[in-house]
Motif scaffolding. Sequence first.
Motif, short mmCIF file in Angstrom:
data_model
loop_
_atom_site.label_atom_id
_atom_site.label_comp_id
_atom_site.label_asym_id
_atom_site.label_seq_id
_atom_site.Cartn_x
_atom_site.Cartn_y
_atom_site.Cartn_z
N TYR A 83 -5.46 3.50 -2.50
CA TYR A 83 -6.23 4.05 -3.54
C TYR A 83 -5.28 4.46 -4.67
CZ TYR A 83 -9.47 4.38 0.49
OH TYR A 83 -10.44 4.16 1.45
N ARG A 84 -6.02 4.16 -5.77
CA ARG A 84 -5.18 4.66 -6.99
C ARG A 84 -6.41 5.35 -8.30
NH1 ARG A 84 -3.53 -1.17 -9.56
NH2 ARG A 84 -5.72 -1.81 -10.22
N CYS A 85 -5.79 5.87 -9.14
CA CYS A 85 -6.73 6.44 -10.29
C CYS A 85 -7.02 5.34 -11.04
CB CYS A 85 -5.87 7.67 -10.80
SG CYS A 85 -6.91 8.26 -12.33
N PRO A 86 -8.21 5.16 -11.53
CA PRO A 86 -8.61 4.05 -12.64
C PRO A 86 -8.03 4.32 -14.17
CG PRO A 86 -10.56 5.55 -12.12
CD PRO A 86 -9.39 5.78 -11.07
N MET A 87 -7.78 5.70 -14.40
CA MET A 87 -7.34 5.99 -15.58
C MET A 87 -5.67 6.18 -15.53
SD MET A 87 -9.74 6.24 -17.66
CE MET A 87 -9.00 7.12 -19.07
N HIS A 88 -5.16 6.39 -14.38
CA HIS A 88 -3.62 6.66 -14.30
C HIS A 88 -3.16 5.92 -13.13
CE1 HIS A 88 -5.27 10.23 -16.54
NE2 HIS A 88 -4.15 10.03 -17.30
N PRO A 89 -3.11 4.63 -13.25
CA PRO A 89 -2.68 3.73 -12.20
C PRO A 89 -1.39 3.95 -11.34
CG PRO A 89 -3.24 2.45 -14.13
CD PRO A 89 -2.99 3.69 -14.51
N GLN A 90 -0.56 4.77 -12.00
CA GLN A 90 0.58 5.40 -11.23
C GLN A 90 0.23 6.45 -9.99
OE1 GLN A 90 0.03 6.05 -14.27
NE2 GLN A 90 0.10 8.14 -14.64
N ILE A 91 -0.86 6.88 -10.13
CA ILE A 91 -1.34 7.72 -9.25
C ILE A 91 -2.01 6.97 -8.01
CG2 ILE A 91 -2.71 10.01 -8.56
CD1 ILE A 91 -0.37 10.41 -10.72
N SER A 116 -2.40 6.76 -3.22
CA SER A 116 -2.56 7.44 -2.34
C SER A 116 -3.31 6.67 -0.98
CB SER A 116 -3.69 8.60 -2.54
OG SER A 116 -4.01 9.31 -1.06
N HIS A 117 -2.82 7.04 0.04
CA HIS A 117 -3.32 6.36 1.19
C HIS A 117 -4.72 6.71 1.79
CE1 HIS A 117 0.91 5.00 1.86
NE2 HIS A 117 1.25 6.41 1.67
N GLU A 118 -5.09 7.80 0.98
CA GLU A 118 -6.57 8.19 1.67
C GLU A 118 -7.35 8.51 0.32
OE1 GLU A 118 -7.67 8.36 4.58
OE2 GLU A 118 -5.81 8.25 5.68
N PRO A 119 -8.71 8.40 0.53
CA PRO A 119 -9.43 8.74 -0.88
C PRO A 119 -9.27 10.16 -1.17
CG PRO A 119 -10.77 7.72 0.82
CD PRO A 119 -9.36 8.01 1.65
N GLY A 120 -9.58 10.37 -2.51
CA GLY A 120 -9.37 11.80 -2.99
C GLY A 120 -9.57 11.56 -4.43
N GLU A 121 -9.20 12.54 -5.34
CA GLU A 121 -9.12 12.61 -6.51
C GLU A 121 -7.74 12.63 -7.47
OE1 GLU A 121 -9.57 17.31 -7.69
OE2 GLU A 121 -11.53 15.95 -7.50
N CYS A 122 -7.82 12.27 -8.52
CA CYS A 122 -6.61 12.17 -9.50
C CYS A 122 -6.21 13.55 -9.79
CB CYS A 122 -6.75 11.31 -10.74
SG CYS A 122 -5.23 11.31 -11.90
N PRO A 123 -4.69 14.03 -9.76
CA PRO A 123 -4.40 15.35 -9.95
C PRO A 123 -4.20 15.53 -11.48
CG PRO A 123 -2.44 14.22 -9.14
CD PRO A 123 -3.89 13.27 -9.17
N ILE A 124 -4.39 14.46 -12.28
CA ILE A 124 -4.28 14.57 -13.74
C ILE A 124 -5.68 14.65 -14.31
CG2 ILE A 124 -3.52 13.41 -15.94
CD1 ILE A 124 -1.50 12.38 -14.13
N CYS A 125 -6.59 13.66 -14.01
CA CYS A 125 -7.78 13.69 -14.74
C CYS A 125 -8.96 14.00 -13.89
CB CYS A 125 -8.28 12.32 -15.43
SG CYS A 125 -8.11 11.26 -14.21
N HIS A 126 -8.74 14.24 -12.41
CA HIS A 126 -9.71 14.56 -11.35
C HIS A 126 -10.72 13.41 -11.24
CE1 HIS A 126 -7.90 18.25 -11.15
NE2 HIS A 126 -8.10 18.57 -12.71
N MET A 127 -10.47 12.29 -11.46
CA MET A 127 -11.39 11.14 -11.43
C MET A 127 -11.17 10.73 -9.87
SD MET A 127 -11.48 8.74 -14.63
CE MET A 127 -12.79 7.87 -13.94
N ALA A 128 -12.21 10.11 -9.37
CA ALA A 128 -12.28 9.94 -7.86
C ALA A 128 -11.03 8.59 -7.80
CB ALA A 128 -13.65 9.49 -7.26
N LEU A 129 -10.32 8.56 -6.85
CA LEU A 129 -9.77 7.25 -6.65
C LEU A 129 -10.31 6.05 -6.15
CD1 LEU A 129 -6.53 9.08 -4.91
CD2 LEU A 129 -6.78 8.82 -7.44
N GLU A 130 -10.05 4.76 -6.64
CA GLU A 130 -10.56 3.74 -6.28
C GLU A 130 -9.77 2.84 -5.45
OE1 GLU A 130 -11.64 1.77 -10.01
OE2 GLU A 130 -13.23 3.40 -10.49
N PRO A 131 -10.51 2.13 -4.53
CA PRO A 131 -9.82 1.15 -3.72
C PRO A 131 -8.70 0.14 -4.56
CG PRO A 131 -11.88 1.53 -2.83
CD PRO A 131 -11.76 1.92 -4.26
#
Length: 465
Positions: free
Chosen positions: A61-69, A71-86
């Motif tokens: 998974y990764r953040c759509p706004m910050h692709p460098q973020i 994760s192995h599990e679903p969650g949210e981006c620590p920068i913009c708090h958007m939901a991580l996408e597959p």
Amino acid sequence: MTDHHDEHETLREGAEAPPPGVAVMAAVRWLLLLGTLAAACFSWWSYARAEPVAEQHAPKYRCPMHPQITSHEPGECPICHMALEPIPEEEAAAAVYRCPMHPQIQQAEPGSCPICGMDLERVTADEAAVSADMPPGTAAITLGLDRLQAIGARIVVAGEREFAAELRSAALTEFSEDGAARVHVRAAGFIEKIAVTETGVRVRKGQVLAEYYSPEIYQAQAELLAASGWSGPVIGAARQRLELLGLSSASVDRIVKSGKPDRTTPIVAPASGVVVARTAVLGAYVQPEEPLYELREDHALYLVAELPAARASSIKTGTKGHVRFTSRPDLDQEVAVDLVYPAVSADSRSVRVRLPLDNDKRELVAGMPAVVTFTLPGETGVAVPRDAIVDAGKQPYVFVDAGGGRLVPRPVVLGIKDDEFVRVREGVSAGERVVAGATFLVDAESRLRAALIPTAPAASEHASH
């Protein structure tokens, strides 16, 4: 021999039978050996079919706004708090290939380097993200087409384009250097009358500017009148002395005719022009070394422009330019360069050029702002849109599309530009794809990615050296 053989047979016949279970133990040993061999074969077969460890543990998974973020599990981006996408499987499995000699050449498919022809080598994402050939503080990033469109960026193809070379510069009108005149007295004295009291007024040749009393000139007049009854050589010497002190021949004749000396002597303009400086003050004691007025002729002016030293070599004596006066568009005209100053300004790194202007109607004044445009021979080269250039410091760069959504920052050397495009002399080849529009957002993503990669500081330090 026969006895020995018989004895051996007797012993074997009399030997005891093996204890029960020996045969079973032997069978068990063979079974264990076969089981171990089977387990080893199964382990090898399972390892050969299993995914590489790196792929098993790759982030999903990764953040759509910050692709460098990631994760192995679903969650949210620590920068913009958007939901991580597959992360799309095809993108996660995409390889990065890079030239070992020219690390800035990267692409998503195997191939060869267009510069040196070497085969591209597969590298990890972090290894390919930062290179000493990239601008310091930047890194390669991966953005899908939908993400680029969402932030207002687009992918364009660099191509050959013909540029109509044009050199434009601000300029100012100046007085002609050969029309300057300074007004001095030839004998010390006191100013008793000021006729021209302001700067900026235009005077004509022979016009009285001021009058002053000089004891030396007054004494010379008295001597001339006293010698008027003497022979020719004596009066001639007296007349010559007065003329050397600044009196005209007509003034001397008038003094002789009147029979009495003039108290004051007129100070006249030696040439026509505009008064640009005045130091004459009523009652002041003046001496020959002190200028009282400065005049500048304005029937012809100069237009002086400062051109960038890197491009001034294109301008020669005789090069024509179009002059547009910002305050008087009706006075626009075509003029030619008559002098290229043989020095570069140390402060502005520019070269001054001079263009003569006709001002018989006195419609132009010194200090008048203008813009001069020179049309130069056209150039053909690789062009990209002006909004594709990221100019955040000493070295401009662009983001090159390496395929698969991978964007690689690459330094460029720029040339001339027009309203829409800029020529790239080095760094981008015709046919390559670059990012244009909203490049400041792409650059921000690149710098954030570089800050999160452990190898980024080392690469930046190497680049700075």
